[in-house]
Design a protein around this motif. Structure first.
Motif, PDB file in Angstrom:
ATOM      1  N   SER A 104       0.828  -1.040   0.103  1.00 49.07           N
ATOM      2  CA  SER A 104       0.283  -0.050   0.028  1.00 49.07           C
ATOM      3  C   SER A 104       0.875   1.279   0.024  1.00 49.07           C
ATOM      4  O   SER A 104       0.264   2.429  -0.114  1.00 49.07           O
ATOM      5  CB  SER A 104      -0.908   0.007   1.152  1.00 49.07           C
ATOM      6  OG  SER A 104       0.027  -0.304   2.300  1.00 49.07           O
ATOM      7  N   VAL A 105       2.256   1.234   0.289  1.00 43.98           N
ATOM      8  CA  VAL A 105       3.042   2.105   0.310  1.00 43.98           C
ATOM      9  C   VAL A 105       4.393   1.806  -0.601  1.00 43.98           C
ATOM     10  O   VAL A 105       4.819   0.717  -0.597  1.00 43.98           O
ATOM     11  CB  VAL A 105       3.697   2.335   1.775  1.00 43.98           C
ATOM     12  CG1 VAL A 105       4.748   3.464   1.657  1.00 43.98           C
ATOM     13  CG2 VAL A 105       2.499   2.588   2.759  1.00 43.98           C
ATOM     14  N   ILE A 106       4.540   2.792  -1.553  1.00 45.05           N
ATOM     15  CA  ILE A 106       5.706   2.713  -2.382  1.00 45.05           C
ATOM     16  C   ILE A 106       6.707   3.561  -2.044  1.00 45.05           C
ATOM     17  O   ILE A 106       6.561   4.731  -2.117  1.00 45.05           O
ATOM     18  CB  ILE A 106       5.119   2.866  -3.902  1.00 45.05           C
ATOM     19  CG1 ILE A 106       3.822   2.106  -4.018  1.00 45.05           C
ATOM     20  CG2 ILE A 106       6.267   2.273  -4.852  1.00 45.05           C
ATOM     21  CD1 ILE A 106       4.079   0.911  -4.737  1.00 45.05           C
ATOM     22  N   LEU A 107       7.901   3.123  -2.035  1.00 49.25           N
ATOM     23  CA  LEU A 107       8.916   3.854  -1.791  1.00 49.25           C
ATOM     24  C   LEU A 107       9.965   3.702  -2.733  1.00 49.25           C
ATOM     25  O   LEU A 107      10.369   2.796  -3.232  1.00 49.25           O
ATOM     26  CB  LEU A 107       9.769   3.372  -0.121  1.00 49.25           C
ATOM     27  CG  LEU A 107       8.823   3.394   0.861  1.00 49.25           C
ATOM     28  CD1 LEU A 107       8.877   1.977   1.624  1.00 49.25           C
ATOM     29  CD2 LEU A 107       9.137   4.444   2.078  1.00 49.25           C
ATOM     30  N   ALA A 108      10.626   4.762  -3.303  1.00 48.62           N
ATOM     31  CA  ALA A 108      11.275   4.946  -4.330  1.00 48.62           C
ATOM     32  C   ALA A 108      12.431   5.780  -4.183  1.00 48.62           C
ATOM     33  O   ALA A 108      12.389   6.858  -3.795  1.00 48.62           O
ATOM     34  CB  ALA A 108      10.716   5.180  -5.539  1.00 48.62           C
ATOM     35  N   ASP A 109      13.732   5.181  -4.258  1.00 48.26           N
ATOM     36  CA  ASP A 109      15.094   5.789  -3.893  1.00 48.26           C
ATOM     37  C   ASP A 109      15.484   6.291  -5.271  1.00 48.26           C
ATOM     38  O   ASP A 109      16.058   5.315  -6.030  1.00 48.26           O
ATOM     39  CB  ASP A 109      15.833   5.012  -3.171  1.00 48.26           C
ATOM     40  CG  ASP A 109      17.170   5.722  -2.648  1.00 48.26           C
ATOM     41  OD1 ASP A 109      17.301   6.988  -2.939  1.00 48.26           O
ATOM     42  OD2 ASP A 109      17.843   5.141  -2.016  1.00 48.26           O
ATOM     43  N   GLU A 110      15.428   7.529  -5.712  1.00 45.06           N
ATOM     44  CA  GLU A 110      15.986   8.160  -6.851  1.00 45.06           C
ATOM     45  C   GLU A 110      15.655   7.105  -8.217  1.00 45.06           C
ATOM     46  O   GLU A 110      16.464   6.683  -8.845  1.00 45.06           O
ATOM     47  CB  GLU A 110      17.536   8.219  -6.901  1.00 45.06           C
ATOM     48  CG  GLU A 110      18.097   8.897  -5.595  1.00 45.06           C
ATOM     49  CD  GLU A 110      18.440  10.303  -6.150  1.00 45.06           C
ATOM     50  OE1 GLU A 110      18.048  10.878  -6.799  1.00 45.06           O
ATOM     51  OE2 GLU A 110      19.056  10.585  -4.893  1.00 45.06           O
ATOM     52  N   VAL A 129       2.936   7.339  -2.006  1.00 47.09           N
ATOM     53  CA  VAL A 129       4.182   7.038  -2.814  1.00 47.09           C
ATOM     54  C   VAL A 129       5.185   8.023  -2.145  1.00 47.09           C
ATOM     55  O   VAL A 129       4.774   9.244  -2.125  1.00 47.09           O
ATOM     56  CB  VAL A 129       4.036   7.502  -4.267  1.00 47.09           C
ATOM     57  CG1 VAL A 129       5.195   7.524  -5.205  1.00 47.09           C
ATOM     58  CG2 VAL A 129       2.919   6.581  -4.862  1.00 47.09           C
ATOM     59  N   LEU A 130       6.240   7.603  -1.743  1.00 48.91           N
ATOM     60  CA  LEU A 130       7.377   8.187  -1.223  1.00 48.91           C
ATOM     61  C   LEU A 130       8.630   8.153  -1.968  1.00 48.91           C
ATOM     62  O   LEU A 130       9.056   7.096  -2.110  1.00 48.91           O
ATOM     63  CB  LEU A 130       7.724   7.666   0.175  1.00 48.91           C
ATOM     64  CG  LEU A 130       6.404   7.981   1.321  1.00 48.91           C
ATOM     65  CD1 LEU A 130       5.478   7.248   1.210  1.00 48.91           C
ATOM     66  CD2 LEU A 130       7.196   7.797   2.820  1.00 48.91           C
TER      67      LEU A 130
END
Ligand SMILES: Nc1ncnc2c1ncn2[C@@H]1O[C@H](COP(=O)(O)OP(=O)(O)OP(=O)(O)O)[C@@H](O)[C@H]1O
Length: 418
Positions: A355-361, A388-389
């Motif tokens: 339910s939470v998407i974390l994207a690093d660069e 979305v983070l």
């Protein structure tokens, strides 16, 4: 009758109304008088730790309509909680807490209260339990109950704010739609709600020990991350964006402060609880496309593997269609462009049911056209109500954000809402 009489256990069956049954049929060393291995007849306060007043109609002769003496609807499956592991790590036995025979924890039995039982004499079993509480509700025990369970889910009919106040210890979890856990406020038993914030950070700090001394990655960051929209962590290199994302992704334990996910204090969770949360709720996409995927599997198999890791089913073609990758299911991963691979990485998060998407660069290693694909995907996910983070210093990503948290030197400089 002594324990030796267990050889003919059925002769005077069932036990008397006041009989107490041990929990384990094969518990041969019952300290009380037994008629069969594991079944005691003796009553009173000296009943063994794993004994409980017998409630099952077949064992005790009680009628099914009799209120359960411990307020539990799972016939003969509950007993006063005493096991540390079942209680989710609680060190002491709590008199108001009950275990059931289900494998994953304590408190479920108390949950299963039918409304008639909630009205019955002897109810509530503990002072903290609200009379007439909703069916299948139990006091929210935060970290152990909600997060430790692999069944934490948002309510399918979730409403953003059914109470003006944030969740507190006095809130209640309810059990809805099979395996879905939500948070409910006690006064409105059916008013199912979740908090507006998905992450709450309170003075979170991260230190890295290095040969040259301790490097502080994050200095006392306090922040509330909303459940929807795109939150961008922006800042120059070394400002702590990736560190913050790793903390939020539960890959790193903060040295100081509190991190709450869905109201659950993640610091109180053990490794398995954090891993369960991560698997079920958090999809992390790294900057290098190849780090997110298994390149020896086909595109569809990557999605299947992601779903399998979260013990879910998956329809790869549907996800691929959603992400504009329709028809590539049988392709090898290297046959996709960088942007398509990043899209597939987001697809894996979808397949896991995050339910939470974390994207690093997520765009840093991509050319402009491929980065556009990623931006479209992030926009799509935000429209689909995912949180979305993103950590990035890409201006286009920063422009896309609905909330920009700016970091510098490991400190949060400010938060800009758009
Ligand atoms: N494993 C580690 N060991 C020691 N120091 C670390 C470690 N990881 C991060 N740091 C330090 O923490 C600080 C923040 O690093 P972080 O990678 O979070 O920054 P960033 O904003 O993501 O940078 P970039 O944009 O270049 O990825 C930096 O000073 C870095 O040197």
């Amino acid at each position: 009758m002594s324990c030796r009489a267990a050889r003919s256990p059925r002769r005077s069956w069932p036990p008397s109304r006041s009989g107490a049954c041990c929990r384990r049929r094969r518990w041969s060393r019952c300290p009380r008088r037994c008629r069969a291995p594991g079944w005691c007849r003796s009553t009173g306060p000296a009943a063994t730790a794993r004994s409980t007043p017998c409630r099952s109609t077949s064992w005790s002769g009680r009628s099914p309509s009799s209120p359960c003496s411990v307020g539990c609807s799972a016939w003969s499956r509950c007993w006063p909680c005493w096991s540390r592991s079942r209680c989710g790590g609680g060190r002491t036995r709590s008199p108001g807490r009950w275990c059931c025979g289900w494998a994953w924890g304590c408190g479920r039995c108390s949950a299963a209260i039918s409304s008639s039982w909630a009205r019955s004499p002897g109810w509530p079993p503990s002072p903290g339990w609200p009379a007439g509480s909703p069916w299948r509700a139990w006091p929210c025990r935060g970290s152990t109950r909600c997060a430790g369970s692999p069944r934490v889910r948002h309510c399918p009919t979730r409403r953003r704010s059914c109470s003006p106040s944030p969740p507190s210890r006095s809130w209640w979890c309810c059990w809805r739609a099979g395996s879905r856990c939500v948070r409910c406020a006690p006064p409105g038993p059916r008013s199912c709600c979740v908090a507006d914030t998905v992450f709450e950070l309170d003075r979170v700090g991260v230190d890295y020990p290095t040969p040259a001394g301790t490097v502080t990655g994050l200095h006392d960051v306090s922040l509330a991350v909303p459940r929807s929209g795109i939150t961008v962590f922006a800042g120059p290199s070394g400002s702590g964006k990736s560190t913050l994302l790793r903390v939020l992704g539960l890959f790193e334990r903060p040295a100081r402060g509190t991190l709450r996910f869905d109201g659950v204090d993640t610091g109180a969770l053990r490794h398995a609880g954090r891993r369960a949360l991560r698997r079920e709720h958090l999809g992390l996409v790294f900057q290098n496309p190849s780090e997110n995927l298994l390149d020896y599997l086909s595109v569809a198999d990557n999605l299947r593997a992601a779903a399998q890791a979260a013990r879910r089913g998956c329809e790869p073609e549907r996800i691929l269609e959603q992400l504009g990758l329709g028809g590539t299911g049988e392709w090898a991963v290297p046959a996709l462009s960088g942007g398509q691979q990043q899209r597939l990485a987001f697809g894996c998060a979808l397949a896991r049911g995050s339910s939470v998407i974390l994207a690093d660069e997520p765009t840093s290693q991509l050319d402009e056209a491929s980065a556009d694909l990623v931006l479209d995907t992030l926009r799509y996910l935000a429209e689909q109500d995912f949180a979305v983070l993103v950590a990035s210093h890409d201006d286009r990503l920063v422009d896309l954000g609905t909330r920009i948290a700016r970091l510098r030197g490991g400190r949060l400089e400010g938060v800009e809402q758009r």
